[in-house]
Scaffold this motif. Structure first.
Motif, short mmCIF file in Angstrom:
data_model
loop_
_atom_site.label_atom_id
_atom_site.label_comp_id
_atom_site.label_asym_id
_atom_site.label_seq_id
_atom_site.Cartn_x
_atom_site.Cartn_y
_atom_site.Cartn_z
N ALA A 96 61.87 -12.18 38.30
CA ALA A 96 61.74 -12.04 39.76
C ALA A 96 61.30 -10.62 40.13
O ALA A 96 60.46 -10.42 41.00
N ARG A 97 61.86 -9.63 39.44
CA ARG A 97 61.46 -8.23 39.68
C ARG A 97 59.98 -8.05 39.35
O ARG A 97 59.23 -7.41 40.09
N ARG A 98 59.58 -8.61 38.21
CA ARG A 98 58.18 -8.48 37.77
C ARG A 98 57.25 -9.19 38.77
O ARG A 98 56.18 -8.68 39.10
N PHE A 99 57.69 -10.33 39.25
CA PHE A 99 56.91 -11.10 40.22
C PHE A 99 56.71 -10.29 41.51
O PHE A 99 55.58 -10.18 42.01
N LEU A 100 57.78 -9.72 42.04
CA LEU A 100 57.67 -8.96 43.29
C LEU A 100 56.75 -7.75 43.13
O LEU A 100 55.96 -7.44 44.02
N LYS A 101 56.85 -7.08 42.00
CA LYS A 101 55.97 -5.94 41.74
C LYS A 101 54.50 -6.37 41.65
O LYS A 101 53.59 -5.64 42.03
N ILE A 132 53.08 -8.82 43.29
CA ILE A 132 52.47 -9.19 44.58
C ILE A 132 52.45 -8.02 45.57
O ILE A 132 51.69 -8.04 46.54
N CYS A 133 53.29 -6.98 45.31
CA CYS A 133 53.28 -5.82 46.21
C CYS A 133 53.88 -4.60 45.53
O CYS A 133 55.08 -4.55 45.27
N LYS A 134 53.03 -3.63 45.23
CA LYS A 134 53.48 -2.40 44.55
C LYS A 134 54.43 -1.58 45.43
O LYS A 134 55.23 -0.80 44.93
N GLU A 135 54.34 -1.77 46.76
CA GLU A 135 55.16 -0.95 47.68
C GLU A 135 56.63 -1.37 47.70
O GLU A 135 57.49 -0.59 48.12
N ILE A 136 56.93 -2.60 47.29
CA ILE A 136 58.32 -3.06 47.33
C ILE A 136 59.16 -2.22 46.37
O ILE A 136 58.84 -2.10 45.19
#
Length: 232
Positions: free
Chosen positions: A42-47, A49-53
């Motif tokens: 999930a962490r890898r997924f969020l990164k 789709i958006c580097k700013e998260i």
């Protein structure tokens, strides 16, 4: 303060970030707590789709089988008015996914629940199969025991033929080839069988053929994510 529960769909294939709508990034940014089936992916997924998260700004909790302790923590976060994201391992939360138990708890507490659009392997397979999309049933995993598996396949085939419905099921990827072999040996030659593999990936494969026609093919879906569909 009212808590909002965002049901965040995840990619089916890591490279297929184009399948995730942009408004999902805004939803995640609006949350402070994340319940994920698998925190690492999930962490890898969020990164992806958006580097700013800023991943570490969130409170993280892992959903296993949604044990009582986890449900209690989830309810506490709702009571505190926190916005929560629920993220499946692949596809949509609540669909063949342990997040369903948390969503049920949120419903009981009258929380606001926002299902977000994204890829569902079950629906994508059904859409592309050409089988009945008016009446269908997802039955999950078939029994491991061979005799029980054969019995279940026969029951699914008979029910499908009687009700003109599509039966959808899955298998542990390393047992895909054995399942295909069992279906082809068990079902009638005229029964339609769809194999939908690696959906949304560059190597995506979706074919519907009769059992008789599949018997003429050489197939190998070992260790690939596959959705199977059957219509008698």
């Amino acid at each position: 303060m009212t808590s909002t529960i965002y049901l965040v769909p995840c990619v089916l294939d890591e490279a297929a970030t184009q399948t995730i709508p942009l408004y999902i990034i805004d939803a995640v940014k609006n949350c402070s707590v994340i319940f994920a089936e698998n925190e690492r992916t999930a962490r890898r997924f969020l990164k992806s789709i958006c580097k700013e998260i800023v991943i570490d700004n969130y409170e993280w909790f892992t959903i296993h089988k949604a044990e009582e302790e986890l449900i209690s923590t989830f309810k506490q976060k709702i009571t505190a008015g926190k916005n929560i994201a629920i993220i499946s391992e692949a596809g949509c939360p609540g669909i063949a996914d342990p997040g369903q138990i948390l969503i049920a708890a949120a419903q009981q507490m009258n929380a606001v629940i926002k299902p977000l659009v994204g890829p569902s392997s079950i629906l994508l397979a059904l859409m592309a199969s050409g089988m009945n999309g008016q009446q269908f049933e997802f039955v999950g995993y078939l029994p491991i025991d061979t005799n029980e598996k054969i019995k279940t396949i026969r029951e699914l085939e008979a029910s499908s033929a009687k009700n003109n419905s599509t039966k959808i099921f899955i298998e542990t990827p390393y047992r895909n080839n054995q399942l295909i072999e069992t279906v082809l040996k068990t079902c009638k030659p005229s029964t339609k069988f769809c194999i939908a593999a690696e959906l949304t990936a560059a190597t995506e494969f979706i074919k519907t053929k009769t059992v008789a026609d599949w018997k003429k093919e050489k197939t190998d879906f070992h260790k690939k994510p596959v959705i199977f569909l059957l219509q008698g």
